[in-house]
Design a protein around this motif. Sequence first.
Motif, PDB file in Angstrom:
ATOM      1  N   ARG A   1      -7.002   1.377 -10.486  1.00 38.86           N
ATOM      2  CA  ARG A   1      -7.200   2.284  -9.529  1.00 38.86           C
ATOM      3  C   ARG A   1      -5.918   2.778  -8.869  1.00 38.86           C
ATOM      4  N   MET A   2      -4.954   2.129  -8.893  1.00 36.91           N
ATOM      5  CA  MET A   2      -3.394   2.584  -8.695  1.00 36.91           C
ATOM      6  C   MET A   2      -3.074   3.938  -9.450  1.00 36.91           C
ATOM      7  N   TRP A   3      -3.371   3.757 -10.645  1.00 36.56           N
ATOM      8  CA  TRP A   3      -3.096   4.833 -11.538  1.00 36.56           C
ATOM      9  C   TRP A   3      -3.963   6.178 -11.332  1.00 36.56           C
ATOM     10  N   GLU A   4      -5.178   5.977 -10.866  1.00 39.21           N
ATOM     11  CA  GLU A   4      -6.162   6.715 -10.746  1.00 39.21           C
ATOM     12  C   GLU A   4      -5.541   7.626  -9.362  1.00 39.21           C
ATOM     13  N   LYS A   5      -5.473   6.719  -8.295  1.00 41.04           N
ATOM     14  CA  LYS A   5      -4.827   7.649  -7.141  1.00 41.04           C
ATOM     15  C   LYS A   5      -3.494   8.352  -7.250  1.00 41.04           C
ATOM     16  N   TRP A   6      -2.595   7.670  -8.148  1.00 41.69           N
ATOM     17  CA  TRP A   6      -1.296   8.404  -8.440  1.00 41.69           C
ATOM     18  C   TRP A   6      -1.890   9.799  -9.136  1.00 41.69           C
ATOM     19  N   VAL A   7      -2.657   9.890 -10.249  1.00 40.89           N
ATOM     20  CA  VAL A   7      -2.844  10.889 -10.992  1.00 40.89           C
ATOM     21  C   VAL A   7      -3.236  12.044  -9.889  1.00 40.89           C
ATOM     22  N   PHE A   8      -4.277  11.776  -9.128  1.00 38.99           N
ATOM     23  CA  PHE A   8      -4.951  12.596  -7.979  1.00 38.99           C
ATOM     24  C   PHE A   8      -3.570  13.223  -7.023  1.00 38.99           C
ATOM     25  N   LEU A   9      -3.075  12.246  -6.462  1.00 41.04           N
ATOM     26  CA  LEU A   9      -2.047  12.494  -5.422  1.00 41.04           C
ATOM     27  C   LEU A   9      -0.837  13.057  -5.920  1.00 41.04           C
ATOM     28  N   ALA A  10      -0.184  12.774  -7.038  1.00 38.00           N
ATOM     29  CA  ALA A  10       0.857  13.463  -7.759  1.00 38.00           C
ATOM     30  C   ALA A  10       0.350  14.913  -7.788  1.00 38.00           C
ATOM     31  N   THR A  11      -0.789  15.126  -8.649  1.00 38.45           N
ATOM     32  CA  THR A  11      -1.227  16.611  -8.848  1.00 38.45           C
ATOM     33  C   THR A  11      -1.413  17.219  -7.570  1.00 38.45           C
ATOM     34  N   MET A  12      -2.087  16.818  -6.723  1.00 37.92           N
ATOM     35  CA  MET A  12      -2.331  17.645  -5.234  1.00 37.92           C
ATOM     36  C   MET A  12      -0.979  17.743  -4.647  1.00 37.92           C
ATOM     37  N   GLY A  13      -0.218  16.812  -4.527  1.00 36.09           N
ATOM     38  CA  GLY A  13       1.031  17.147  -3.651  1.00 36.09           C
ATOM     39  C   GLY A  13       1.950  17.888  -4.639  1.00 36.09           C
ATOM     40  N   ALA A  14       2.086  17.919  -5.532  1.00 36.82           N
ATOM     41  CA  ALA A  14       3.001  18.596  -6.667  1.00 36.82           C
ATOM     42  C   ALA A  14       2.380  20.487  -6.321  1.00 36.82           C
ATOM     43  N   CYS A  15       1.187  20.462  -6.492  1.00 35.05           N
ATOM     44  CA  CYS A  15       0.560  21.664  -6.372  1.00 35.05           C
ATOM     45  C   CYS A  15       0.862  22.222  -5.043  1.00 35.05           C
ATOM     46  N   ASN A  16       0.772  21.469  -3.945  1.00 41.79           N
ATOM     47  CA  ASN A  16       1.002  21.954  -2.606  1.00 41.79           C
ATOM     48  C   ASN A  16       2.395  22.214  -2.367  1.00 41.79           C
ATOM     49  N   CYS A  17       3.403  21.453  -2.699  1.00 42.26           N
ATOM     50  CA  CYS A  17       4.712  21.852  -2.490  1.00 42.26           C
ATOM     51  C   CYS A  17       5.048  22.707  -3.177  1.00 42.26           C
ATOM     52  N   LEU A  18       4.990  22.967  -4.510  1.00 41.80           N
ATOM     53  CA  LEU A  18       5.408  24.173  -5.206  1.00 41.80           C
ATOM     54  C   LEU A  18       4.793  25.488  -4.696  1.00 41.80           C
ATOM     55  N   MET A  19       3.553  25.221  -4.500  1.00 45.47           N
ATOM     56  CA  MET A  19       2.820  26.899  -4.041  1.00 45.47           C
ATOM     57  C   MET A  19       3.091  27.006  -2.604  1.00 45.47           C
TER      58      MET A  19
ATOM     59  N   PHE B   1       0.773  -1.082   0.239  1.00 47.12           N
ATOM     60  CA  PHE B   1       0.068  -0.189   0.024  1.00 47.12           C
ATOM     61  C   PHE B   1       0.791   1.213   0.190  1.00 47.12           C
ATOM     62  N   LEU B   2       1.732   1.462  -1.032  1.00 42.30           N
ATOM     63  CA  LEU B   2       2.587   2.551  -1.392  1.00 42.30           C
ATOM     64  C   LEU B   2       1.886   3.419  -2.340  1.00 42.30           C
ATOM     65  N   ASN B   3       2.340   4.541  -2.674  1.00 41.55           N
ATOM     66  CA  ASN B   3       2.062   5.581  -3.509  1.00 41.55           C
ATOM     67  C   ASN B   3       2.782   5.204  -4.823  1.00 41.55           C
ATOM     68  N   GLY B   4       2.120   5.628  -5.983  1.00 40.64           N
ATOM     69  CA  GLY B   4       2.833   5.589  -7.165  1.00 40.64           C
ATOM     70  C   GLY B   4       2.850   4.103  -7.721  1.00 40.64           C
ATOM     71  N   MET B   5       3.702   3.914  -8.528  1.00 44.74           N
ATOM     72  CA  MET B   5       3.833   2.506  -9.219  1.00 44.74           C
ATOM     73  C   MET B   5       5.418   1.789  -9.161  1.00 44.74           C
ATOM     74  N   ARG B   6       6.387   2.637  -8.755  1.00 48.57           N
ATOM     75  CA  ARG B   6       7.739   1.935  -9.075  1.00 48.57           C
ATOM     76  C   ARG B   6       7.794   0.841  -8.369  1.00 48.57           C
ATOM     77  N   HIS B   7       6.956   0.712  -6.722  1.00 45.33           N
ATOM     78  CA  HIS B   7       7.109  -0.311  -5.939  1.00 45.33           C
ATOM     79  C   HIS B   7       6.622  -1.826  -6.618  1.00 45.33           C
ATOM     80  N   VAL B   8       5.728  -1.591  -7.488  1.00 43.56           N
ATOM     81  CA  VAL B   8       5.403  -2.690  -8.229  1.00 43.56           C
ATOM     82  C   VAL B   8       6.330  -3.546  -8.943  1.00 43.56           C
ATOM     83  N   ASP B   9       7.099  -2.858  -9.669  1.00 46.80           N
ATOM     84  CA  ASP B   9       8.439  -3.233 -10.563  1.00 46.80           C
ATOM     85  C   ASP B   9       9.477  -3.754  -9.601  1.00 46.80           C
TER      86      ASP B   9
END
Length: 307
Positions: A182-200, A101-109
Amino acid sequence: MRILVVGAGALGGYFGTCLARAGRDVDFLVRPARAELLREHGLRVRDLKGRVDSTPVSAVTADRLGADYDLVVLAVKAYALDAAVKDLAPAVGPHTVVVPFLNGMRHVDVLTERFGADRVYGGVGLVQTRLGAEGEVERVGDLAELVYGPLSDTPVQTLERVHAALDGAGFTATATEEILQRMWEKWVFLATMGACNCLMRGPIGSINRAPGGAEFTAAMTEEAVAIATAAGHPPGEGFLRWARSAISSTTSTTSTSMYWDLTHGNPVEADHIVGDLVRRARDLGVPAPLFSLARTHLSVYSAGRNT
C-alpha cells in the motif's frame, strides 16, 4: 492505550483531534510555541462549510516525555523527520510501537534502524487538509483514512490492539498485513502526480490538455511503475487502472500538497518523495530521466529558498 501524536499539522492535527474527540488518551508532541497555542485555544478544525470547532487537547514538549506510551503516531513533513525522531525517542519504551504516516519509504529505514522493526509499523495517511494561517486545520475534501500494518512478524503491539486504538474515531481506519504494498502504491501515485504538477506548474487536467501533456504524464507514470516493480512491489492491476485514469484526466483540478507548498513558497518534501525514488531507480538500474529532471527542478527551488 496511551497515544502520542507527533505533529499537529494538517495530518496529525486532524486525525489526532478525531481521536481526542472520540475519548482516546492522546497527547500531542509539538514545539513550545505550538504547545502554548494549543493550550490556550485548543486544536481548531475548519470543516468544509467553513465552520471552526475547537477541541481541548493535551500538548507536550520533548523535554517532558517519558517512555509510557503504547502508540506513537508520527505525522510530520518528511523534511522534519530527523528532528522528530530525536524528539520522540524518549517516548519509545519496550512496548511502544511507532506508526508513521509520511510519504515515500525513506522514513521506514530511519525508524527501523533506530527502534527495531518490531517497534515500527508502516502507514498510509489519506486526507484532504491543509494548515491555515492561524494554525487551524482546514478540510478541503472528504477523504480521511489511515491505513497501517506491522513490518515485523512479532510486533510489540499487535495489529488488533493498534486497530482498536485507531478505529471508530470518525475517519476510516484500515488494518492490513500488506502495508508495504500500500505504501509503494501511494508513493507511485503521489510522486507521479507531484512531479507532474511541480514541473508543469499546474493541476493535472491542465497538463493533459496542453500539447504533449498526455504523453508526458503517461511517461512519468510508467517510470514510477517501473521503479516500484524493480523494487519488488509491482502495483496491482486495480490500482494501476485507477492511477492511470486519474493521472490522464483532462478535466481534473487535482494537485498535490507538494505543489501547494511550492507555489506558496514553503519547504517541499522533494527529497523524500522524488529524490529517494531517483536514488532507488539508480541502484536498481532503472532509467528515470523525467524523475531526475523533477529532482533537479525541486532542488533548485529549495536552494533558492535558502539564499
